[in-house]
Each structure stands twice: as structure tokens, then as C-alpha cells.
Design a protein around this motif. Structure first.
Motif, PDB file in Angstrom:
ATOM      1  N   PRO A   1       0.836  -1.200   0.000  1.00 56.78           N
ATOM      2  CA  PRO A   1       0.000   0.000   0.000  1.00 56.78           C
ATOM      3  C   PRO A   1       0.869   1.247   0.000  1.00 56.78           C
ATOM      4  O   PRO A   1       1.888   1.307   0.684  1.00 56.78           O
ATOM      5  CB  PRO A   1      -0.784  -0.113   1.310  1.00 56.78           C
ATOM      6  CG  PRO A   1      -0.678  -1.530   1.717  1.00 56.78           C
ATOM      7  CD  PRO A   1       0.561  -2.084   1.133  1.00 56.78           C
ATOM      8  N   GLY A   2       0.450   2.231  -0.778  1.00 59.78           N
ATOM      9  CA  GLY A   2       1.241   3.449  -0.930  1.00 59.78           C
ATOM     10  C   GLY A   2       2.048   3.463  -2.210  1.00 59.78           C
ATOM     11  O   GLY A   2       2.710   4.456  -2.513  1.00 59.78           O
ATOM     12  N   THR A   3       1.969   2.394  -2.985  1.00 64.51           N
ATOM     13  CA  THR A   3       2.674   2.337  -4.276  1.00 64.51           C
ATOM     14  C   THR A   3       1.922   3.162  -5.315  1.00 64.51           C
ATOM     15  O   THR A   3       0.695   3.079  -5.409  1.00 64.51           O
ATOM     16  CB  THR A   3       2.777   0.877  -4.771  1.00 64.51           C
ATOM     17  OG1 THR A   3       3.525   0.115  -3.825  1.00 64.51           O
ATOM     18  CG2 THR A   3       3.444   0.798  -6.133  1.00 64.51           C
ATOM     19  N   SER A   4       2.650   3.945  -6.086  1.00 64.31           N
ATOM     20  CA  SER A   4       2.051   4.708  -7.178  1.00 64.31           C
ATOM     21  C   SER A   4       2.111   3.897  -8.462  1.00 64.31           C
ATOM     22  O   SER A   4       3.159   3.349  -8.821  1.00 64.31           O
ATOM     23  CB  SER A   4       2.786   6.035  -7.373  1.00 64.31           C
ATOM     24  OG  SER A   4       2.294   6.691  -8.541  1.00 64.31           O
ATOM     25  N   LEU A   5       0.978   3.815  -9.156  1.00 60.03           N
ATOM     26  CA  LEU A   5       0.941   3.190 -10.476  1.00 60.03           C
ATOM     27  C   LEU A   5       1.085   4.221 -11.589  1.00 60.03           C
ATOM     28  O   LEU A   5       1.022   3.875 -12.763  1.00 60.03           O
ATOM     29  CB  LEU A   5      -0.376   2.416 -10.662  1.00 60.03           C
ATOM     30  CG  LEU A   5      -0.610   1.251  -9.692  1.00 60.03           C
ATOM     31  CD1 LEU A   5      -1.902   0.525 -10.039  1.00 60.03           C
ATOM     32  CD2 LEU A   5       0.561   0.280  -9.710  1.00 60.03           C
ATOM     33  N   GLY A   6       1.271   5.470 -11.208  1.00 63.40           N
ATOM     34  CA  GLY A   6       1.462   6.521 -12.203  1.00 63.40           C
ATOM     35  C   GLY A   6       0.134   7.031 -12.740  1.00 63.40           C
ATOM     36  O   GLY A   6      -0.923   6.892 -12.119  1.00 63.40           O
ATOM     37  N   SER A   7       0.207   7.601 -13.912  1.00 56.97           N
ATOM     38  CA  SER A   7      -0.953   8.276 -14.508  1.00 56.97           C
ATOM     39  C   SER A   7      -1.970   7.291 -15.075  1.00 56.97           C
ATOM     40  O   SER A   7      -1.677   6.113 -15.289  1.00 56.97           O
ATOM     41  CB  SER A   7      -0.487   9.203 -15.628  1.00 56.97           C
ATOM     42  OG  SER A   7       0.390  10.191 -15.144  1.00 56.97           O
ATOM     43  N   LEU A   8      -3.154   7.812 -15.333  1.00 57.02           N
ATOM     44  CA  LEU A   8      -4.133   7.071 -16.122  1.00 57.02           C
ATOM     45  C   LEU A   8      -3.549   6.771 -17.492  1.00 57.02           C
ATOM     46  O   LEU A   8      -2.700   7.509 -17.992  1.00 57.02           O
ATOM     47  CB  LEU A   8      -5.418   7.895 -16.288  1.00 57.02           C
ATOM     48  CG  LEU A   8      -6.189   8.278 -15.022  1.00 57.02           C
ATOM     49  CD1 LEU A   8      -7.334   9.208 -15.387  1.00 57.02           C
ATOM     50  CD2 LEU A   8      -6.712   7.046 -14.301  1.00 57.02           C
ATOM     51  N   SER A   9      -3.999   5.689 -18.103  1.00 59.51           N
ATOM     52  CA  SER A   9      -3.547   5.376 -19.454  1.00 59.51           C
ATOM     53  C   SER A   9      -4.026   6.458 -20.422  1.00 59.51           C
ATOM     54  O   SER A   9      -4.949   7.232 -20.116  1.00 59.51           O
ATOM     55  CB  SER A   9      -4.089   4.017 -19.903  1.00 59.51           C
ATOM     56  OG  SER A   9      -5.503   4.080 -20.073  1.00 59.51           O
ATOM     57  N   LYS A  10      -3.398   6.506 -21.571  1.00 61.26           N
ATOM     58  CA  LYS A  10      -3.745   7.525 -22.570  1.00 61.26           C
ATOM     59  C   LYS A  10      -5.229   7.439 -22.933  1.00 61.26           C
ATOM     60  O   LYS A  10      -5.918   8.463 -23.031  1.00 61.26           O
ATOM     61  CB  LYS A  10      -2.880   7.334 -23.812  1.00 61.26           C
ATOM     62  CG  LYS A  10      -3.073   8.392 -24.878  1.00 61.26           C
ATOM     63  CD  LYS A  10      -2.119   8.159 -26.044  1.00 61.26           C
ATOM     64  CE  LYS A  10      -2.322   9.205 -27.141  1.00 61.26           C
ATOM     65  NZ  LYS A  10      -1.403   8.951 -28.299  1.00 61.26           N
ATOM     66  N   ASP A  11      -5.716   6.222 -23.123  1.00 57.16           N
ATOM     67  CA  ASP A  11      -7.126   6.058 -23.482  1.00 57.16           C
ATOM     68  C   ASP A  11      -8.041   6.527 -22.367  1.00 57.16           C
ATOM     69  O   ASP A  11      -9.075   7.164 -22.619  1.00 57.16           O
ATOM     70  CB  ASP A  11      -7.418   4.586 -23.803  1.00 57.16           C
ATOM     71  CG  ASP A  11      -6.817   4.148 -25.137  1.00 57.16           C
ATOM     72  OD1 ASP A  11      -6.463   5.035 -25.940  1.00 57.16           O
ATOM     73  OD2 ASP A  11      -6.704   2.928 -25.358  1.00 57.16           O
ATOM     74  N   MET A  12      -7.681   6.211 -21.106  1.00 54.28           N
ATOM     75  CA  MET A  12      -8.534   6.617 -19.990  1.00 54.28           C
ATOM     76  C   MET A  12      -8.496   8.127 -19.779  1.00 54.28           C
ATOM     77  O   MET A  12      -9.492   8.719 -19.368  1.00 54.28           O
ATOM     78  CB  MET A  12      -8.123   5.896 -18.707  1.00 54.28           C
ATOM     79  CG  MET A  12      -8.482   4.414 -18.669  1.00 54.28           C
ATOM     80  SD  MET A  12     -10.198   4.041 -19.114  1.00 54.28           S
ATOM     81  CE  MET A  12     -11.104   5.078 -17.992  1.00 54.28           C
ATOM     82  N   ARG A  13      -7.364   8.754 -20.059  1.00 58.13           N
ATOM     83  CA  ARG A  13      -7.304  10.224 -19.960  1.00 58.13           C
ATOM     84  C   ARG A  13      -8.300  10.859 -20.925  1.00 58.13           C
ATOM     85  O   ARG A  13      -8.946  11.862 -20.605  1.00 58.13           O
ATOM     86  CB  ARG A  13      -5.890  10.731 -20.242  1.00 58.13           C
ATOM     87  CG  ARG A  13      -4.891  10.391 -19.151  1.00 58.13           C
ATOM     88  CD  ARG A  13      -3.637  11.246 -19.205  1.00 58.13           C
ATOM     89  NE  ARG A  13      -2.861  11.042 -20.408  1.00 58.13           N
ATOM     90  CZ  ARG A  13      -1.889  10.159 -20.551  1.00 58.13           C
ATOM     91  NH1 ARG A  13      -1.575   9.366 -19.538  1.00 58.13           N
ATOM     92  NH2 ARG A  13      -1.217  10.062 -21.683  1.00 58.13           N
ATOM     93  N   LYS A  14      -8.439  10.260 -22.098  1.00 56.40           N
ATOM     94  CA  LYS A  14      -9.404  10.778 -23.076  1.00 56.40           C
ATOM     95  C   LYS A  14     -10.840  10.572 -22.595  1.00 56.40           C
ATOM     96  O   LYS A  14     -11.689  11.457 -22.726  1.00 56.40           O
ATOM     97  CB  LYS A  14      -9.205  10.074 -24.422  1.00 56.40           C
ATOM     98  CG  LYS A  14      -7.932  10.458 -25.153  1.00 56.40           C
ATOM     99  CD  LYS A  14      -7.820   9.685 -26.466  1.00 56.40           C
ATOM    100  CE  LYS A  14      -6.536  10.043 -27.211  1.00 56.40           C
ATOM    101  NZ  LYS A  14      -6.388   9.238 -28.460  1.00 56.40           N
TER     102      LYS A  14
END
Length: 457
Positions: A202-215
Motif C-alpha cells: 500500500p502506498g505504491t504509485s501506479l502513475g498516470s491514467l492510461s492515454k485512453d482513460m485520460r481521453k
């Protein structure tokens, strides 16, 4: 203003709770809520995982719509259930629900003690190890990926595949001494380590939303892995030091937080489990059938009575009889009311008759179940705990709180109500260095929310 989003999905509903910090206090706003339930199809119970992910996305979009875009988000759900993906990352089948009976023929009574001593995890027929053993698809191919429910939702958001530790600790697949997957346990369910992902804390970052999900969502948000097992998140928000913690919701999870697991014949016979927590703490607890029972009673009554009305009727028409809330007959009966009445009739006792008596009987039985579990806990740990900290939605039930205080003779501190969402958010705040550590976070929660106390006799 920075926002942090907890997406908390339980067995009966889910919600998006948006957090902000103002004047050194936590403020929560429920931004979106949705229903959840198992579906019966071809004789089996499943989760509608596509619907659930659609609701996850809808709630995030609601934040964007109100111009309250969270800096980070985290998802927690119930435990033990999982998704299998093929080599292209597509789900191979529907997602079985833990209340399904497909595991029945795979239970090995002679292995229960051996499995407990290896894993520290209590026997429950729906544990992941039994589900995997009963999974035909798993035997046909090894080119699969195993993700637990929140892992899968995170994968759909980010494209990243991981297995989060606190949820994996409930599977009965991890060696309690190493916190790693055990070949012996994987052999038991006829699978191998190749299907699993890296286990992250817990506390791990998976980073940003995928490109498709950002759209799709119209914004970019960092995804943080909290304690993805909802009880793990809830226990993070417990505010009474060295108390018994009762996470009260669809399930009741009663136990303590400890830095070392407790794996003995006594703990096994009392059916206590050791679940992984934040920073590799352990939740030494017992699963007790919780408010699921009254939820099913309400459903049997066509939901004509609110839960508040059921409490009112229970006060007016009390029933002192008690049934064993942990009897497997109450796990997923066709009619909860019928099973409760039948329980008493089989013992040649008068069953509850009116709606108020049935509700009163449920609450009395739950309180007695907690009392019995506390006695077992104190015997196993050889310690006495003067306070019970009830957290989660169930802590709003004043009648049940009163019964617990009276029956146990202990002080009951009720709150916080939104424990799971707060624990989820706390993991995000610590990862973002907004809060220094768990101790500071708990103090912040205690400062931010009102708690109610009930005195035992």
C-alpha cells in the motif's frame, strides 16, 4: 485546493468519496454512489465487473464535471475474488462471487490445520485458494494473469498489472513467514507462480491514467494503491490506541492490530485470521457475519422498511433469543427470514414472529457473536482490552452499539463512520507527503470527526 479520491466498493454498494484538507482538518464529500450486488446466472453467482468499472469511471467523471479533479485516487474492494486475463489482457470469463457454491467439492477438511499453520489465514469456504482449486479454466492453460478485483480495476485505469499485498494476504496463498507466494499452496490449487504479478505494498504509485482513460475521463490523475482490501483501509482509520477494532458493515471484522502474526492451535480453533495491513502490520481478527443479515431481512421484506425503521421496530418489540450468526446457512440463503425462524424451530424454541422481533433478534445475535469473539481474542492474546472502537457504516446503529456495550461491559467508541474511505485516503496522503505517517494521520482523523461513546455496565 487539492483533492484526493477514495473509490470504496463493497458487496452491496460503492461510492466515490472526495477528500480535501482545510484548516488542518479532513473534509469528505460523497460525490457519487452506486449499487452493487451479485447476479445469478446459469446456477452460479457472479459480479457484474463491467458495470462496476463503468461506475468507477462515471464517478471520476463526476469529479471532473464539478471541477474537483483529484490529484490522486485509490480503489479498495472486498477480498478473495479475482479475475483471470488471457495473453492479450482480456478477461476470460465472468467473475465468480465468493458466495457461489462451486468450491464445495474442493474443501479438504484434513488440510485445514496444515493450511492454517502455513498461512495464518482462517478457514473460510470461499477463500481464494479453494476458488482457484475449483476453477476449470485454470487447469486448461497457464497463459493467464491473475488479478484481484481492485487490481483489475487499476489495470483498466492504468494498464499496469500488480497484485496488492493486503488483498493477496486474504487468499491463503501466501506463506505467513515470508509474505510470498508458496509453491506448496499453489500446487494445492493446481496452478503456478507464473500467473501472478509483482506484489506491491500500500502506498505504491501506479502513475498516470492510461492515454485512453485520460481521453475518456477528460483529465489525468495519479493512481495510488491503498490497502485495496477494504478492511485493511478501514483498520488504518481506527483511532483508539490498543483497542479492539470492529469494522462493521456487510461483514463484521473484529480484532486487533499487531506487528507479529499469531498462529497457534488456539487461534485456529477460534477461527481467527492474520491479514496483512499497512506497513506489514497484521490484522488479527475474526470474520463474523455482519449487517448482511439485516440487509437480507430487508430484501425479504421487499425493502418496505428503512434500516432506521427496523431499529425503531426492534426497540419497540424486543426478542431475547440468539442464533449463531456464523452458521454457514446464513451465508446466502434463499430467504434469510425463513432460515432464522427455521434455526429456532429446529431447536424446539419459539422463533421471532414480527418484523421488530426479527430485527431485534438479529441485533442481539450479532452483539452476542461479538462478545464471544472478544472472549476468544482475550484468551488467545492473554490481554484485556477495555475499549471497542467500532468503525464503518455499522457504527451508526445506536441500538447495536448499546447492546455491544451492555453485553461486553466495555466502553464502545463509535466512529469514524467513513473509516474505509479515510484509510484509503490516508495511504494517498502519506504517499504524497501531505501527512508524515500513520500515527499523524490517525490523529488528524480523530480531530476531524465526532465520535460517540457508549458505556458498558
Amino acid at each position: 485546493m487539492r483533492y484526493y479520491l477514495a473509490i470504496d466498493i463493497g458487496a452491496s454498494s460503492g461510492r466515490h468519496m472526495l477528500c480535501s484538507l482545510q484548516n488542518n482538518q479532513i473534509y469528505l464529500e460523497e460525490i457519487y454512489r452506486f449499487e452493487n450486488h451479485v447476479e445469478l446466472k446459469n446456477g452460479h453467482y457472479y459480479w457484474n465487473i463491467d458495470y462496476l468499472f463503468g461506475e468507477v469511471v462515471a464517478g471520476i467523471k463526476e469529479c471532473v464535471k464539478h471541477n474537483k479533479i483529484p490529484t490522486t485516487l485509490g480503489i479498495d474492494t472486498w477480498a478473495v475474488d479475482y479475475v483471470l486475463l488471457d495473453e492479450l489482457g482480456h478477461r476470460i470469463d465472468d467473475v465468480y462471487a465468493y458466495r457461489d457454491n462451486r468450491v464445495d467439492s474442493f474443501i479438504k477438511p484434513d488440510k485445514i490445520e496444515e493450511l492454517y499453520m502455513k498461512t495464518g489465514v482462517q478457514y473460510q469456504k470461499f477463500n481464494t485458494i479453494y476458488q482457484l482449486a475449483s476453477d476449470d479454466e485454470l487447469r486448461k492453460t497457464r497463459t493467464l494473469d491473475f488479478l484481484m478485483i481492485p487490481d483489475y480495476l487499476n489495470y483498466l485505469l492504468t494498464g499496469k498489472k500488480v497484485n496488492e499485498y493486503t488483498n493477496m494476504s486474504t487468499t491463503q496463498l501466501l506463506d505467513i513467514q515470508t509474505s510470498k507466494l508458496s509453491k506448496e499452496l499453489l500446487d494445492f490449487c493446481q496452478t503456478d507462480v507464473e500467473i501472478f504479478q509483482d506484489i506491491v505494498m500500500p502506498g505504491t504509485s501506479l502513475g498516470s491514467l492510461s492515454k485512453d482513460m485520460r481521453k475518456v475521463i477528460g483529465a489525468d490523475i495519479e493512481v495510488i494503491v491503498p490497502c485495496t482490501h477494504d478492511t485493511g483501509s478501514a483498520y488504518m482509520a481506527a483511532i483508539e490506541d490498543k483497542s479492539i477494532i470492529l469494522s462493521s458493515g456487510t461483514w463484521s471484522l473484529l480484532g486487533i492490530e499487531t506487528m507479529q502474526p499469531i498462529v497457534t492451535l488456539e487461534s485456529m480453533n477460534a477461527n481467527f485470521t492474520n491479514e496483512g495491513g499497512y506497513q506489514q502490520r497484521y490484522r488479527f481478527l475474526k470474520n463474523i457475519m455482519g449487517l448482511w443479515i439485516i440487509q437480507e431481512v430487508s430484501r425479504n421484506l421487499d425493502e418496505k422498511y428503512s434500516f432506521a425503521k427496523l431499529v425503531e421496530l426492534a426497540r419497540q418489540d424486543q426478542f431475547a433469543g440468539i442464533f449463531d450468526v456464523n452458521d454457514e446457512r446464513f451465508l446466502k440463503p434463499e430467504s434469510m427470514i425463513f432460515e432464522i425462524k427455521q434455526y429456532f424451530q429446529e431447536r424446539h424454541e419459539t422463533p421471532p414472529q414480527t418484523v421488530g422481533q426479527i430485527a431485534s433478534c438479529v441485533y442481539h445475535s450479532l452483539a452476542y457473536g461479538y462478545k464471544k469473539a472478544i472472549e476468544e481474542l482475550e484468551m488467545i492474546t492473554k490481554q484485556t482490552y477495555p475499549v471497542i472502537n467500532i468503525i464503518g457504516g455499522g457504527c451508526q446503529n445506536q441500538l447495536l452499539n448499546e447492546m455491544i456495550a451492555e453485553m461486553t461491559g466495555k466502553k464502545v467508541v463509535a466512529g469514524p463512520v467513513e473509516a474505509t474511505a479515510l484509510g484509503n485516503i490516508l495511504a494517498q496522503l502519506i504517499q504524497q507527503k501531505v501527512v508524515n505517517d500513520l500515527c499523524e494521520g490517525r490523529a488528524l482523523i480523530k480531530k476531524s470527526f465526532e465520535m460517540k461513546e457508549y458505556k458498558g455496565e
